[in-house]
Design an enzyme around this catalytic site. Structure first.
Site, PDB file in Angstrom:
ATOM      1  N   ASN A   9       0.868  -1.174   0.000  1.00 24.83           N
ATOM      2  CA  ASN A   9       0.000   0.000   0.000  1.00 24.83           C
ATOM      3  C   ASN A   9       0.905   1.223   0.000  1.00 24.83           C
ATOM      4  O   ASN A   9       1.501   1.558   1.023  1.00 24.83           O
ATOM      5  CB  ASN A   9      -0.898  -0.022   1.246  1.00 24.83           C
ATOM      6  CG  ASN A   9      -1.705   1.261   1.402  1.00 24.83           C
ATOM      7  OD1 ASN A   9      -1.722   2.105   0.505  1.00 24.83           O
ATOM      8  ND2 ASN A   9      -2.352   1.406   2.542  1.00 24.83           N
ATOM      9  N   LYS A  11       0.180   4.235  -0.193  1.00 24.01           N
ATOM     10  CA  LYS A  11      -0.427   5.435   0.407  1.00 24.01           C
ATOM     11  C   LYS A  11      -0.186   6.637  -0.527  1.00 24.01           C
ATOM     12  O   LYS A  11      -0.080   6.443  -1.730  1.00 24.01           O
ATOM     13  CB  LYS A  11       0.095   5.646   1.826  1.00 24.01           C
ATOM     14  CG  LYS A  11      -0.046   4.365   2.663  1.00 24.01           C
ATOM     15  CD  LYS A  11       0.147   4.559   4.124  1.00 24.01           C
ATOM     16  CE  LYS A  11      -0.012   3.207   4.831  1.00 24.01           C
ATOM     17  NZ  LYS A  11       0.091   3.315   6.283  1.00 24.01           N
ATOM     18  N   HIS A  94      -9.368   0.981   5.431  1.00 23.79           N
ATOM     19  CA  HIS A  94      -8.040   1.234   6.021  1.00 23.79           C
ATOM     20  C   HIS A  94      -8.205   2.192   7.199  1.00 23.79           C
ATOM     21  O   HIS A  94      -9.025   3.113   7.161  1.00 23.79           O
ATOM     22  CB  HIS A  94      -7.106   1.836   4.967  1.00 23.79           C
ATOM     23  CG  HIS A  94      -5.679   1.843   5.433  1.00 23.79           C
ATOM     24  ND1 HIS A  94      -5.201   2.797   6.301  1.00 23.79           N
ATOM     25  CD2 HIS A  94      -4.660   0.988   5.206  1.00 23.79           C
ATOM     26  CE1 HIS A  94      -3.926   2.523   6.565  1.00 23.79           C
ATOM     27  NE2 HIS A  94      -3.573   1.438   5.907  1.00 23.79           N
ATOM     28  N   GLU A  96      -6.588   4.641   8.160  1.00 20.32           N
ATOM     29  CA  GLU A  96      -6.444   6.066   7.846  1.00 20.32           C
ATOM     30  C   GLU A  96      -7.743   6.617   7.260  1.00 20.32           C
ATOM     31  O   GLU A  96      -8.100   7.776   7.503  1.00 20.32           O
ATOM     32  CB  GLU A  96      -5.245   6.266   6.902  1.00 20.32           C
ATOM     33  CG  GLU A  96      -3.927   6.078   7.658  1.00 20.32           C
ATOM     34  CD  GLU A  96      -2.779   5.509   6.843  1.00 20.32           C
ATOM     35  OE1 GLU A  96      -2.808   5.569   5.607  1.00 20.32           O
ATOM     36  OE2 GLU A  96      -1.826   4.977   7.469  1.00 20.32           O
ATOM     37  N   GLU A 166      -4.792  -4.773  10.843  1.00 20.34           N
ATOM     38  CA  GLU A 166      -3.818  -3.694  10.957  1.00 20.34           C
ATOM     39  C   GLU A 166      -4.048  -2.943  12.264  1.00 20.34           C
ATOM     40  O   GLU A 166      -4.850  -1.997  12.299  1.00 20.34           O
ATOM     41  CB  GLU A 166      -3.954  -2.729   9.771  1.00 20.34           C
ATOM     42  CG  GLU A 166      -3.648  -3.351   8.425  1.00 20.34           C
ATOM     43  CD  GLU A 166      -3.072  -2.331   7.443  1.00 20.34           C
ATOM     44  OE1 GLU A 166      -2.081  -2.664   6.782  1.00 20.34           O
ATOM     45  OE2 GLU A 166      -3.582  -1.200   7.356  1.00 20.34           O
ATOM     46  N   GLY A 172       3.008   2.531  10.688  1.00 19.17           N
ATOM     47  CA  GLY A 172       3.940   3.639  10.508  1.00 19.17           C
ATOM     48  C   GLY A 172       4.691   4.019  11.768  1.00 19.17           C
ATOM     49  O   GLY A 172       5.320   5.071  11.823  1.00 19.17           O
ATOM     50  N   SER A 211       3.976  -1.871  10.274  1.00 20.20           N
ATOM     51  CA  SER A 211       5.429  -1.915  10.445  1.00 20.20           C
ATOM     52  C   SER A 211       6.049  -3.257  10.042  1.00 20.20           C
ATOM     53  O   SER A 211       7.007  -3.726  10.667  1.00 20.20           O
ATOM     54  CB  SER A 211       5.818  -1.542  11.886  1.00 20.20           C
ATOM     55  OG  SER A 211       5.429  -0.194  12.160  1.00 20.20           O
TER      56      SER A 211
HETATM   57  P1  13P Z   1       3.333   0.576   7.568  1.00 13.34           P
HETATM   58  O1  13P Z   1       3.832  -0.705   6.944  1.00 13.34           O
HETATM   59  O2  13P Z   1       4.018   1.786   7.011  1.00 13.34           O
HETATM   60  O3  13P Z   1       3.306   0.503   9.039  1.00 13.34           O
HETATM   61  O4  13P Z   1       1.801   0.733   7.086  1.00 13.34           O
HETATM   62  C1  13P Z   1       0.937  -0.334   7.242  1.00 13.34           C
HETATM   63  C2  13P Z   1      -0.293  -0.035   6.499  1.00 13.34           C
HETATM   64  O5  13P Z   1      -1.079   0.812   6.890  1.00 13.34           O
HETATM   65  C3  13P Z   1      -0.517  -0.762   5.245  1.00 13.34           C
HETATM   66  O6  13P Z   1      -1.820  -0.555   4.784  1.00 13.34           O
END
Ligand code: 13P
Length: 249
Positions: A9, A11, A94, A96, A166, A172, A211
């Site tokens: 992903n 982002k 997700h 976010e 997640e 992150g 992560s």
């Molecule tokens: P990270 O791997 O940067 O922690 O993000 C995970 C994520 O949100 C994947 O959709």
């Protein structure tokens, strides 16, 4: 046996030039990947990345999708449009999107159904915040997020879907869930689906996200109910992402 799947992903990162370089490196390594590999670029790059990977064993996914089929929804992109530009997958729910754009369980469920209806494979994200984990309500939260989708889509829809666990506190932050923590929630998710349909639950691929990096991927993917990963930051670095995919062996 569930074939592992690792999805990147991206982002809101990348440029056309950076994407081209990243995808070139992924294509080079793709024949050796012991898993299904999917990339999820920003919407505006889907078509171009899709062209680039069209002869490679790499899938294309969108990071979100509109719940509506078409109409006056300025700025939105429908599931049919995503399909039309070559997507096979769409991430829904997700964290976010849930937290920053206030997408609630009902909207996420509608997005799941919209994606599923056009033949996309939804990647449904679920997960608790740190505050929820510390309060001991992880299963309650994840159960509620799953039930919202099960209620409108039914368990049979999960014959063509993935679920990504997640934990918000791991996204992150550099602080991944331990393999035991991930396994416990994955087992819970599988059991929740199995209560409706054991066969579908058994075949359902459950991804861990938060992560994931080359250094921790193998121990996470080794867990019996972890069938791959949804990778954010580390999916932007070709070497790292290729090593994560290799860890799915
Ligand atoms: P990270 O791997 O940067 O922690 O993000 C995970 C994520 O949100 C994947 O959709």
């Amino acid at each position: 046996m569930r074939r592992p799947l690792v999805a990147g992903n991206w982002k809101m990162h990348g440029t056309r030039a950076e994407n081209t370089r990243l995808v070139e490196a992924l294509i080079e390594a793709s024949d050796e990947a012991p898993c299904d590999v999917v990339v999820c670029p920003p919407h505006v790059y889907l078509w171009e990345v899709g062209r680039q990977i069209k002869d490679a064993p790499i899938g294309l996914g969108a990071q979100t999708v509109c719940a509506e089929a078409q109409g006056a929804f300025t700025g939105e992109v429908s599931a049919a449009m995503l399909k039309d530009v070559g997507c096979q997958f769409a991430i829904v729910g997700h964290s976010e999107r849930r937290l920053l754009y206030r997408e609630d369980d009902t909207l996420v469920a509608r997005k799941f159904v919209a994606a599923h209806a056009v033949g996309l494979t939804p990647i449904l994200c679920v997960g608790e915040t740190l505050e929820e984990r510390e309060r001991g309500v992880t299963e309650e939260v994840v159960g509620r997020q799953l039930d919202a989708v099960l209620a409108v889509a039914g368990a049979t829809a999960f014959a063509r879907a993935l679920v990504a666990y997640e934990p918000v506190w791991a996204i992150g932050t550099g602080k991944n869930a331990t393999p035991d923590q991930a396994q416990a929630v994955h087992a819970f998710i599988r059991a929740r689906i199995a209560a409706r349909d054991a066969t579908i639950a058994d075949g359902l691929r459950l991804l861990y996200g938060g992560s994931v990096k080359a250094a921790n991927a193998a121990e996470l993917f080794d867990q019996p109910d972890v069938d791959g990963g949804l990778v954010g930051g580390a999916s932007l670095k070709a070497d790292e992402f290729v090593r994560i995919c290799a860890a799915a062996a």
